[in-house]
Motif scaffolding. Structure first.
Motif, short mmCIF file in Angstrom:
data_model
loop_
_atom_site.label_atom_id
_atom_site.label_comp_id
_atom_site.label_asym_id
_atom_site.label_seq_id
_atom_site.Cartn_x
_atom_site.Cartn_y
_atom_site.Cartn_z
N LEU A 23 11.27 8.81 8.98
CA LEU A 23 10.10 9.38 8.33
C LEU A 23 10.08 10.89 8.51
N SER A 24 10.26 11.59 7.42
CA SER A 24 10.09 13.04 7.44
C SER A 24 8.65 13.35 7.04
N PRO A 25 8.18 14.57 7.29
CA PRO A 25 6.83 14.93 6.84
C PRO A 25 6.64 14.71 5.35
N ALA A 26 7.67 15.01 4.56
CA ALA A 26 7.57 14.85 3.11
C ALA A 26 7.43 13.37 2.74
N THR A 27 8.17 12.53 3.45
CA THR A 27 8.10 11.09 3.18
C THR A 27 6.72 10.55 3.55
N ALA A 28 6.19 11.00 4.68
CA ALA A 28 4.86 10.56 5.11
C ALA A 28 3.81 10.95 4.08
N VAL A 29 3.91 12.16 3.56
CA VAL A 29 2.96 12.62 2.54
C VAL A 29 3.10 11.78 1.27
N GLU A 30 4.33 11.45 0.92
CA GLU A 30 4.57 10.64 -0.28
C GLU A 30 3.92 9.26 -0.16
N ILE A 31 4.08 8.63 0.99
CA ILE A 31 3.49 7.30 1.21
C ILE A 31 1.97 7.40 1.21
N ALA A 32 1.44 8.43 1.88
CA ALA A 32 -0.01 8.59 2.01
C ALA A 32 -0.68 8.95 0.70
N ALA A 33 0.09 9.39 -0.28
CA ALA A 33 -0.49 9.78 -1.57
C ALA A 33 -1.21 8.61 -2.25
N ALA A 34 -0.87 7.39 -1.86
CA ALA A 34 -1.52 6.21 -2.47
C ALA A 34 -2.99 6.12 -2.12
N PHE A 35 -3.44 6.91 -1.15
CA PHE A 35 -4.81 6.78 -0.67
C PHE A 35 -5.70 7.97 -1.00
N SER A 36 -5.34 8.67 -2.04
CA SER A 36 -6.21 9.76 -2.51
C SER A 36 -7.19 9.19 -3.53
N GLY A 37 -8.42 9.60 -3.43
CA GLY A 37 -9.43 9.10 -4.36
C GLY A 37 -10.36 8.09 -3.71
N ARG A 38 -11.60 8.04 -4.21
CA ARG A 38 -12.62 7.17 -3.63
C ARG A 38 -12.31 5.69 -3.82
N GLU A 39 -11.60 5.37 -4.89
CA GLU A 39 -11.39 3.96 -5.24
C GLU A 39 -10.30 3.31 -4.40
N THR A 40 -9.72 4.04 -3.43
CA THR A 40 -8.60 3.50 -2.65
C THR A 40 -9.04 2.91 -1.32
N ALA A 41 -10.32 2.76 -1.09
CA ALA A 41 -10.81 2.31 0.23
C ALA A 41 -10.19 0.98 0.65
N GLU A 42 -10.21 -0.01 -0.25
CA GLU A 42 -9.70 -1.33 0.11
C GLU A 42 -8.20 -1.28 0.40
N ASP A 43 -7.47 -0.52 -0.39
CA ASP A 43 -6.03 -0.38 -0.15
C ASP A 43 -5.76 0.31 1.18
N TYR A 44 -6.59 1.27 1.51
CA TYR A 44 -6.47 1.98 2.78
C TYR A 44 -6.66 1.02 3.95
N TYR A 45 -7.66 0.15 3.87
CA TYR A 45 -7.92 -0.80 4.95
C TYR A 45 -6.75 -1.77 5.11
N VAL A 46 -6.20 -2.21 4.00
CA VAL A 46 -5.05 -3.12 4.05
C VAL A 46 -3.87 -2.43 4.74
N PHE A 47 -3.57 -1.20 4.33
CA PHE A 47 -2.46 -0.45 4.90
C PHE A 47 -2.67 -0.24 6.40
N CYS A 48 -3.86 0.16 6.78
CA CYS A 48 -4.15 0.44 8.19
C CYS A 48 -3.95 -0.81 9.05
N GLU A 49 -4.44 -1.94 8.56
CA GLU A 49 -4.30 -3.19 9.33
C GLU A 49 -2.83 -3.56 9.50
N LEU A 50 -2.07 -3.41 8.42
CA LEU A 50 -0.64 -3.72 8.50
C LEU A 50 0.08 -2.76 9.44
N LEU A 51 -0.25 -1.48 9.36
CA LEU A 51 0.42 -0.48 10.19
C LEU A 51 0.11 -0.69 11.67
N VAL A 52 -1.15 -0.92 11.98
CA VAL A 52 -1.54 -1.12 13.38
C VAL A 52 -0.91 -2.39 13.94
#
Length: 343
Positions: A256-285
């Motif tokens: 994981l480079s900083p650029a790669t991390a930013v690329e993956i995290a781009a999926a969570f920009s915007g208000r409508e991404t809350a549910e996707d964010y929770y799913v990702f966080c649970e999987l990552l943890v």
């Protein structure tokens, strides 16, 4: 007149309508054997991760007791299976059996959603339910789904009934995190811990769901099954989730480079991404915890254990303070990469 809010749980694949149980054969056998011996305890705690089939087993056993109420009759059976044509199956599936009470979060018609907790009045329904004589002269069964939703008042109301159970009454208590359940309730139950399913068992459940439950190709089903860690319920949530897709991208990266991390995290920009964010966080943890345990067995899991705690805390703080999700995920991924290098 405003349209009535429909309970989102009332779907064809609800556990009360499931005719088969995948896995959990030892747990099923223990319940059956207790009934066959005429030594059924009045309260059973079915615990394990969410979505693995605990409620399915609870409804399966409830149907069996209502259809085969005597120990002698149960001795002719090798499983808890009841044919869908049976009267108990049909009534339970329709949520209309007079001797079955389901204690769960109620629908809030005003707010058009499910209530966040099981209210005390809903728990107190058990007192009146068990005070009545069984309509069929057999068992009266209460399913609590799930005990995690009880607040202190509803838990105490439930405890009063469990402490002094009437004859031929039984509680089947579904619980995802038994350590958080009131100790006095736990102490009055026989505890049946249930393990997650295998990936193949999870796939079997997904493949045999009623039409409309999931819409995905075989590859997507398998990926969801693998990510779910043995929980078909979780797998259903992951199918089509952008959060799960982002986590899948993370797993594909060997570094994981900083650029790669930013690329993956781009999926969570915007208000409508809350549910996707929770799913990702649970999987990552969850993934980080597994890596820490694995590394710990080889004597070098300290860095990952600290990273797990740091990431979990940062994700929770971001949620509580409404911080930028994209930046939070980027920071979490870089913190994890640092720990992986140190391990």
């Amino acid at each position: 007149m405003a349209e009535e809010f429909k309970d989102p749980r009332d779907v064809p694949w609800h556990p009360r309508r499931a005719s088969e149980l995948v896995g959990h054969k030892a747990t099923e056998a223990r319940l059956l054997q207790a009934h066959q011996a005429g030594k059924l305890h009045h309260a059973w705690l079915l615990s394990g991760p969410k979505g693995i089939g605990k409620a399915t087993l609870a409804y399966r056993f409830a149907r069996f007791l209502l259809q085969v109420p005597t120990a002698h009759g149960a001795q002719a059976h090798t499983t808890l299976h009841i044919a869908p044509e049976g009267h108990a199956f049909r009534q339970v599936a329709a949520a209309s059996h007079p001797d079955l009470l389901v204690i769960e979060r109620a629908v809030d018609q005003r707010a058009k959603r499910l209530k966040t907790e099981i209210a005390v009045d809903d728990a107190r329904d058990a007192q009146g339910f068990f005070a009545r004589t069984s309509g069929a002269g057999g068992w009266r069964v209460a399913i609590v789904d799930a005990a995690d939703d009880l607040n202190s008042e509803s838990a105490n109301a439930l405890l009063k009934v469990i402490e002094e159970p009437p004859k031929q009454s039984i509680f089947l208590i579904v619980c995802n995190q038994p350590g958080r359940l009131m100790r006095t309730i736990r102490s009055r139950c026989l505890h049946l811990p249930m393990a997650p399913l295998s990936t193949d068992e999870t796939l079997k459940v997904l493949r045999h769901l009623p039409p409309g439950a999931v819409e995905a190709e075989e590859g997507a089903l398998r990926e969801a099954a693998e990510l779910s860690r043995g929980s078909p319920g979780k797998a259903m949530d992951l199918i089509g989730s952008r959060g799960a897709a982002a986590f899948g991208e993370f797993l594909k990266r060997s570094k994981l480079s900083p650029a790669t991390a930013v690329e993956i995290a781009a999926a969570f920009s915007g208000r409508e991404t809350a549910e996707d964010y929770y799913v990702f966080c649970e999987l990552l943890v969850g993934w980080t915890a597994e890596q820490a345990r694995s590394a710990g067995l080889h004597g070098h899991g300290e860095a990952l254990a600290r990273a797990h705690d740091d990431i979990n805390a940062s994700l929770r703080q971001a949620d509580a303070l409404n911080l930028d999700r994209r930046q939070t995920v980027t920071d979490a991924l870089m913190r994890l990469e640092e720990a992986l290098k140190a391990s």
